[in-house]
Design a protein around this motif. Sequence first.
Motif, PDB file in Angstrom:
ATOM      1  N   ARG A  16       0.849  -1.197   0.000  1.00 24.95           N
ATOM      2  CA  ARG A  16       0.000   0.000   0.000  1.00 24.95           C
ATOM      3  C   ARG A  16       0.880   1.241   0.000  1.00 24.95           C
ATOM      4  O   ARG A  16       1.844   1.330   0.770  1.00 24.95           O
ATOM      5  CB  ARG A  16      -0.886  -0.021   1.251  1.00 24.95           C
ATOM      6  CG  ARG A  16      -1.846   1.129   1.353  1.00 24.95           C
ATOM      7  CD  ARG A  16      -3.078   0.912   0.478  1.00 24.95           C
ATOM      8  NE  ARG A  16      -4.212   1.650   1.006  1.00 24.95           N
ATOM      9  CZ  ARG A  16      -4.513   2.883   0.649  1.00 24.95           C
ATOM     10  NH1 ARG A  16      -3.792   3.524  -0.230  1.00 24.95           N
ATOM     11  NH2 ARG A  16      -5.557   3.486   1.180  1.00 24.95           N
ATOM     12  N   PHE A  18       0.651   5.775  -0.441  1.00 23.17           N
ATOM     13  CA  PHE A  18      -0.265   6.904  -0.289  1.00 23.17           C
ATOM     14  C   PHE A  18       0.165   8.122  -1.091  1.00 23.17           C
ATOM     15  O   PHE A  18      -0.576   9.092  -1.166  1.00 23.17           O
ATOM     16  CB  PHE A  18      -0.372   7.307   1.185  1.00 23.17           C
ATOM     17  CG  PHE A  18      -0.907   6.209   2.051  1.00 23.17           C
ATOM     18  CD1 PHE A  18      -2.268   5.976   2.133  1.00 23.17           C
ATOM     19  CD2 PHE A  18      -0.051   5.404   2.768  1.00 23.17           C
ATOM     20  CE1 PHE A  18      -2.769   4.950   2.921  1.00 23.17           C
ATOM     21  CE2 PHE A  18      -0.535   4.382   3.569  1.00 23.17           C
ATOM     22  CZ  PHE A  18      -1.894   4.154   3.640  1.00 23.17           C
ATOM     23  N   HIS A  64      -7.424   1.480  -1.441  1.00 22.65           N
ATOM     24  CA  HIS A  64      -7.534   1.235   0.001  1.00 22.65           C
ATOM     25  C   HIS A  64      -7.755  -0.226   0.356  1.00 22.65           C
ATOM     26  O   HIS A  64      -7.378  -0.662   1.425  1.00 22.65           O
ATOM     27  CB  HIS A  64      -8.636   2.099   0.613  1.00 22.65           C
ATOM     28  CG  HIS A  64     -10.015   1.682   0.243  1.00 22.65           C
ATOM     29  ND1 HIS A  64     -10.618   2.105  -0.920  1.00 22.65           N
ATOM     30  CD2 HIS A  64     -10.892   0.873   0.867  1.00 22.65           C
ATOM     31  CE1 HIS A  64     -11.831   1.580  -0.993  1.00 22.65           C
ATOM     32  NE2 HIS A  64     -12.029   0.830   0.067  1.00 22.65           N
ATOM     33  N   THR A  68      -2.573  -3.784   3.490  1.00 22.75           N
ATOM     34  CA  THR A  68      -2.571  -3.097   4.771  1.00 22.75           C
ATOM     35  C   THR A  68      -1.265  -2.339   4.935  1.00 22.75           C
ATOM     36  O   THR A  68      -0.193  -2.917   4.736  1.00 22.75           O
ATOM     37  CB  THR A  68      -2.703  -4.120   5.920  1.00 22.75           C
ATOM     38  OG1 THR A  68      -3.898  -4.856   5.729  1.00 22.75           O
ATOM     39  CG2 THR A  68      -2.710  -3.451   7.263  1.00 22.75           C
ATOM     40  N   PRO A  69      -1.315  -1.063   5.287  1.00 22.76           N
ATOM     41  CA  PRO A  69      -0.068  -0.338   5.554  1.00 22.76           C
ATOM     42  C   PRO A  69       0.717  -1.058   6.657  1.00 22.76           C
ATOM     43  O   PRO A  69       0.126  -1.608   7.583  1.00 22.76           O
ATOM     44  CB  PRO A  69      -0.540   1.037   6.031  1.00 22.76           C
ATOM     45  CG  PRO A  69      -1.940   1.160   5.533  1.00 22.76           C
ATOM     46  CD  PRO A  69      -2.493  -0.227   5.490  1.00 22.76           C
ATOM     47  N   PHE A 114       5.602   4.533   3.738  1.00 21.79           N
ATOM     48  CA  PHE A 114       4.240   4.180   4.118  1.00 21.79           C
ATOM     49  C   PHE A 114       4.207   3.124   5.222  1.00 21.79           C
ATOM     50  O   PHE A 114       3.166   2.572   5.525  1.00 21.79           O
ATOM     51  CB  PHE A 114       3.476   3.713   2.866  1.00 21.79           C
ATOM     52  CG  PHE A 114       3.838   4.546   1.671  1.00 21.79           C
ATOM     53  CD1 PHE A 114       3.415   5.870   1.581  1.00 21.79           C
ATOM     54  CD2 PHE A 114       4.679   4.055   0.691  1.00 21.79           C
ATOM     55  CE1 PHE A 114       3.796   6.663   0.505  1.00 21.79           C
ATOM     56  CE2 PHE A 114       5.064   4.847  -0.382  1.00 21.79           C
ATOM     57  CZ  PHE A 114       4.621   6.150  -0.481  1.00 21.79           C
ATOM     58  N   ASN A 116       5.771   0.159   5.226  1.00 27.04           N
ATOM     59  CA  ASN A 116       6.032  -1.214   4.789  1.00 27.04           C
ATOM     60  C   ASN A 116       7.494  -1.551   5.022  1.00 27.04           C
ATOM     61  O   ASN A 116       8.376  -0.736   4.753  1.00 27.04           O
ATOM     62  CB  ASN A 116       5.676  -1.372   3.301  1.00 27.04           C
ATOM     63  CG  ASN A 116       4.231  -1.088   3.028  1.00 27.04           C
ATOM     64  OD1 ASN A 116       3.346  -1.688   3.618  1.00 27.04           O
ATOM     65  ND2 ASN A 116       3.974  -0.135   2.143  1.00 27.04           N
TER      66      ASN A 116
END
Length: 126
Positions: A16, A18, A64, A68-69, A114, A116
Amino acid sequence: MSDGEVSFRPAVPILRIFDVDKAREFYCDYLGFTIDWEHRFDDSAPLYCQVSFGSLLLHLSEHHGDSTPGTRIFVPMQGIDVWHEDLAQKQYRYARPGLEMMDWGFQFTVIDPFGNRLTFCEQRSE
């Protein structure tokens, strides 16, 4: 099950993101990945893209529901000392990972903008 042979190719993690510019700075400018393709349903839609570095493929998604972040992936590799030194030379402002000797081999972890976590490891052969 049928008589046919079942086979698998390596899984492609979906991470994910952003912010597209921050993702490009981290994955392309710092780590050295190449953008293979990008997809948006329209100009205002979230980005979904594939980046690669050699045989390693990652999908990055602004959608979204795709991931999952804070996801963590473990990447077995060869040549970790050379690549780690190359990354250190870049003096990236947001990451200066240390190369660690673990019971299973050498590894380092980077955290993208983010949250990860990508752990790269050159495993020792027994």
